[in-house]
Scaffold this motif. Structure first.
Motif, PDB file in Angstrom:
ATOM      1  N   GLN A 198      67.639  70.622  72.014  1.00  0.00           N
ATOM      2  CA  GLN A 198      66.359  70.745  72.705  1.00  0.00           C
ATOM      3  C   GLN A 198      66.212  72.135  73.316  1.00  0.00           C
ATOM      4  O   GLN A 198      65.164  72.772  73.199  1.00  0.00           O
ATOM      5  N   LYS A 199      67.252  72.606  73.946  1.00  0.00           N
ATOM      6  CA  LYS A 199      67.245  73.926  74.568  1.00  0.00           C
ATOM      7  C   LYS A 199      67.060  75.017  73.515  1.00  0.00           C
ATOM      8  O   LYS A 199      66.292  75.977  73.709  1.00  0.00           O
ATOM      9  N   LEU A 200      67.752  74.877  72.390  1.00  0.00           N
ATOM     10  CA  LEU A 200      67.654  75.854  71.308  1.00  0.00           C
ATOM     11  C   LEU A 200      66.242  75.894  70.738  1.00  0.00           C
ATOM     12  O   LEU A 200      65.670  76.973  70.550  1.00  0.00           O
ATOM     13  N   PHE A 201      65.664  74.733  70.477  1.00  0.00           N
ATOM     14  CA  PHE A 201      64.343  74.686  69.857  1.00  0.00           C
ATOM     15  C   PHE A 201      63.252  75.210  70.798  1.00  0.00           C
ATOM     16  O   PHE A 201      62.300  75.861  70.356  1.00  0.00           O
ATOM     17  N   LYS A 202      63.388  74.948  72.060  1.00  0.00           N
ATOM     18  CA  LYS A 202      62.417  75.491  73.007  1.00  0.00           C
ATOM     19  C   LYS A 202      62.510  77.012  73.081  1.00  0.00           C
ATOM     20  O   LYS A 202      61.493  77.706  73.224  1.00  0.00           O
ATOM     21  N   ALA A 203      63.740  77.517  72.978  1.00  0.00           N
ATOM     22  CA  ALA A 203      63.936  78.973  72.986  1.00  0.00           C
ATOM     23  C   ALA A 203      63.331  79.592  71.730  1.00  0.00           C
ATOM     24  O   ALA A 203      62.657  80.627  71.794  1.00  0.00           O
ATOM     25  N   TRP A 204      63.562  78.975  70.593  1.00  0.00           N
ATOM     26  CA  TRP A 204      62.992  79.480  69.335  1.00  0.00           C
ATOM     27  C   TRP A 204      61.472  79.385  69.342  1.00  0.00           C
ATOM     28  O   TRP A 204      60.783  80.283  68.857  1.00  0.00           O
ATOM     29  N   ASP A 205      60.951  78.298  69.872  1.00  0.00           N
ATOM     30  CA  ASP A 205      59.502  78.119  69.941  1.00  0.00           C
ATOM     31  C   ASP A 205      58.860  79.250  70.741  1.00  0.00           C
ATOM     32  O   ASP A 205      57.796  79.756  70.400  1.00  0.00           O
ATOM     33  N   SER A 206      59.529  79.657  71.814  1.00  0.00           N
ATOM     34  CA  SER A 206      59.013  80.734  72.665  1.00  0.00           C
ATOM     35  C   SER A 206      59.187  82.110  72.021  1.00  0.00           C
ATOM     36  O   SER A 206      58.281  82.951  72.061  1.00  0.00           O
ATOM     37  N   LYS A 207      60.328  82.327  71.397  1.00  0.00           N
ATOM     38  CA  LYS A 207      60.664  83.653  70.851  1.00  0.00           C
ATOM     39  C   LYS A 207      59.955  83.947  69.539  1.00  0.00           C
ATOM     40  O   LYS A 207      59.632  85.103  69.229  1.00  0.00           O
ATOM     41  N   TYR A 208      59.696  82.895  68.740  1.00  0.00           N
ATOM     42  CA  TYR A 208      59.105  83.084  67.414  1.00  0.00           C
ATOM     43  C   TYR A 208      57.793  82.308  67.317  1.00  0.00           C
ATOM     44  O   TYR A 208      57.755  81.183  66.803  1.00  0.00           O
ATOM     45  N   PRO A 209      56.679  82.863  67.811  1.00  0.00           N
ATOM     46  CA  PRO A 209      55.384  82.174  67.800  1.00  0.00           C
ATOM     47  C   PRO A 209      54.829  82.031  66.381  1.00  0.00           C
ATOM     48  O   PRO A 209      55.275  82.732  65.460  1.00  0.00           O
ATOM     49  N   PRO A 210      53.863  81.150  66.177  1.00  0.00           N
ATOM     50  CA  PRO A 210      53.291  80.938  64.844  1.00  0.00           C
ATOM     51  C   PRO A 210      52.585  82.192  64.329  1.00  0.00           C
ATOM     52  O   PRO A 210      51.914  82.884  65.087  1.00  0.00           O
ATOM     53  N   ASP A 211      52.742  82.460  63.028  1.00  0.00           N
ATOM     54  CA  ASP A 211      51.965  83.533  62.412  1.00  0.00           C
ATOM     55  C   ASP A 211      50.704  82.923  61.811  1.00  0.00           C
ATOM     56  O   ASP A 211      50.442  81.716  61.958  1.00  0.00           O
ATOM     57  N   ALA A 212      49.914  83.736  61.142  1.00  0.00           N
ATOM     58  CA  ALA A 212      48.629  83.268  60.609  1.00  0.00           C
ATOM     59  C   ALA A 212      48.814  82.123  59.605  1.00  0.00           C
ATOM     60  O   ALA A 212      48.020  81.179  59.572  1.00  0.00           O
ATOM     61  N   ASN A 213      49.863  82.196  58.799  1.00  0.00           N
ATOM     62  CA  ASN A 213      50.091  81.147  57.801  1.00  0.00           C
ATOM     63  C   ASN A 213      50.474  79.814  58.437  1.00  0.00           C
ATOM     64  O   ASN A 213      50.043  78.751  57.989  1.00  0.00           O
ATOM     65  N   GLU A 214      51.271  79.862  59.487  1.00  0.00           N
ATOM     66  CA  GLU A 214      51.647  78.611  60.150  1.00  0.00           C
ATOM     67  C   GLU A 214      50.436  77.970  60.815  1.00  0.00           C
ATOM     68  O   GLU A 214      50.279  76.743  60.805  1.00  0.00           O
ATOM     69  N   CYS A 215      49.578  78.793  61.365  1.00  0.00           N
ATOM     70  CA  CYS A 215      48.355  78.282  61.988  1.00  0.00           C
ATOM     71  C   CYS A 215      47.440  77.650  60.940  1.00  0.00           C
ATOM     72  O   CYS A 215      46.881  76.565  61.149  1.00  0.00           O
ATOM     73  N   LYS A 216      47.278  78.323  59.805  1.00  0.00           N
ATOM     74  CA  LYS A 216      46.406  77.790  58.749  1.00  0.00           C
ATOM     75  C   LYS A 216      47.003  76.524  58.146  1.00  0.00           C
ATOM     76  O   LYS A 216      46.281  75.571  57.839  1.00  0.00           O
ATOM     77  N   ARG A 217      48.314  76.506  57.971  1.00  0.00           N
ATOM     78  CA  ARG A 217      48.987  75.302  57.458  1.00  0.00           C
ATOM     79  C   ARG A 217      48.713  74.121  58.373  1.00  0.00           C
ATOM     80  O   ARG A 217      48.455  73.004  57.909  1.00  0.00           O
ATOM     81  N   ASN A 218      48.735  74.345  59.661  1.00  0.00           N
ATOM     82  CA  ASN A 218      48.462  73.285  60.628  1.00  0.00           C
ATOM     83  C   ASN A 218      47.048  72.733  60.450  1.00  0.00           C
ATOM     84  O   ASN A 218      46.834  71.519  60.475  1.00  0.00           O
ATOM     85  N   GLU A 219      46.087  73.626  60.243  1.00  0.00           N
ATOM     86  CA  GLU A 219      44.697  73.202  60.047  1.00  0.00           C
ATOM     87  C   GLU A 219      44.534  72.437  58.740  1.00  0.00           C
ATOM     88  O   GLU A 219      43.810  71.435  58.683  1.00  0.00           O
ATOM     89  N   LEU A 220      45.189  72.894  57.687  1.00  0.00           N
ATOM     90  CA  LEU A 220      45.083  72.230  56.390  1.00  0.00           C
ATOM     91  C   LEU A 220      45.697  70.835  56.435  1.00  0.00           C
ATOM     92  O   LEU A 220      45.151  69.887  55.860  1.00  0.00           O
ATOM     93  N   ILE A 221      46.823  70.691  57.132  1.00  0.00           N
ATOM     94  CA  ILE A 221      47.443  69.373  57.263  1.00  0.00           C
ATOM     95  C   ILE A 221      46.554  68.452  58.089  1.00  0.00           C
ATOM     96  O   ILE A 221      46.435  67.253  57.801  1.00  0.00           O
ATOM     97  N   LEU A 222      45.911  68.992  59.102  1.00  0.00           N
ATOM     98  CA  LEU A 222      44.976  68.198  59.908  1.00  0.00           C
ATOM     99  C   LEU A 222      43.885  67.596  59.025  1.00  0.00           C
ATOM    100  O   LEU A 222      43.531  66.422  59.160  1.00  0.00           O
TER     101      LEU A 222
END
Length: 263
Positions: A198-222
């Motif tokens: 949990q600690k590791l994933f929260k650190a990664w979530d903060s350090k490596y934010p979504p890029d444009a492709n991850e954001c678009k992938r999220n919208e397409l899955i929605l």
């Protein structure tokens, strides 16, 4: 009155078909695997999760451009597997499956036909990502970690797999995606994650934010699956107020029923 009697069975058939289609997108792994290439086809220069190999699309499938990412096969016996794309469960089916009683009765095969919640988790597109087949197989169900590893097992691929200690250090480009998939699965399904993970994933979530492709992938899955990954949405411009749309089709049919009964 006659028109209403004619239309009601027809509408019931539409509702049933629509509900089946939605359920398939939400809880059927083979269907999710079939949909995945269409999602990634819409992204800008999409790449594999662990090695950033460009995806090449052909008809209804895709494969990795190993030459472009300077990938080297670890074992020659796996050369054919390395040339293929396989769908990676970021959170392995084993990791969430072992929390189900059906797993004790027959493992993944049994759960895939007997437990609706498992089937939904198994086919959840937010947890699926294209991977070089060899790396996907080597990763197995090893836990993710970070220990400053430098060994390059797969040529210039930056992901390192420690077989002895059953752990994986993913390349930096994959860490945020992995973290947000785990946090999503925990939030949506109650996945149990250790305090260290949990600690590791929260650190990664903060350090490596979504890029444009991850954001678009999220919208397409929605659009396809009916729900978003809120850990992605809250960090993507214009997605802060996204809402799940899973129930909207039923609302439309309810209004249609009201219109018919008023005839």
């Amino acid at each position: 009155m006659q028109l209403r009697h004619i239309l009601i069975p027809f509408i019931f058939a539409i509702v049933a078909a629509s509900s089946f289609h939605e359920a398939a997108a939400m809880s059927d792994y083979p269907k999710a695997r079939e949909i995945l290439p269409d999602i990634f086809r819409e992204l800008e220069k999409p790449k594999t999760l662990y090695c950033s190999c460009p995806l090449i699309f052909k008809n209804n499938t895709y494969y990795p451009n190993l030459k472009a990412c300077n990938y080297q096969v670890r074992r020659q016996s796996q050369k054919q597997l390395a040339s293929k794309i396989t769908v990676e469960h970021i959170v392995p089916a084993w990791e969430f499956g072992k929390q189900f009683s059906c797993w004790k009765k027959g493992g993944r095969k049994h759960c895939s036909v007997s437990d609706d919640l498992f089937m939904e988790m198994e086919g959840d597109l937010h947890n699926l990502y294209p991977s070089v087949g060899e790396v996907n197989q080597d990763r197995s169900n090893f836990r993710f970690s970070e220990w400053n590893a430098t060994n390059k097992t797969y040529g210039k691929c930056q992901t390192v797999i420690d077989f002895k200690h059953r752990r994986v250090q993913p390349q930096p480009a994959a860490r945020g995606i992995i973290a947000r998939a785990y946090l999503y699965m925990q939030d949506r399904y109650g996945l149990k994650i250790s305090k260290n993970q949990q600690k590791l994933f929260k650190a990664w979530d903060s350090k490596y934010p979504p890029d444009a492709n991850e954001c678009k992938r999220n919208e397409l899955i929605l659009k396809v699956q009916g729900n978003q990954n809120p850990f992605v949405s809250r960090k993507c411009k214009g997605q802060e107020n996204l809402k799940d749309i899973k129930e909207e089709p039923l609302d439309n049919f309810e209004q249609l029923f009201k219109d018919i009964f008023s005839l």
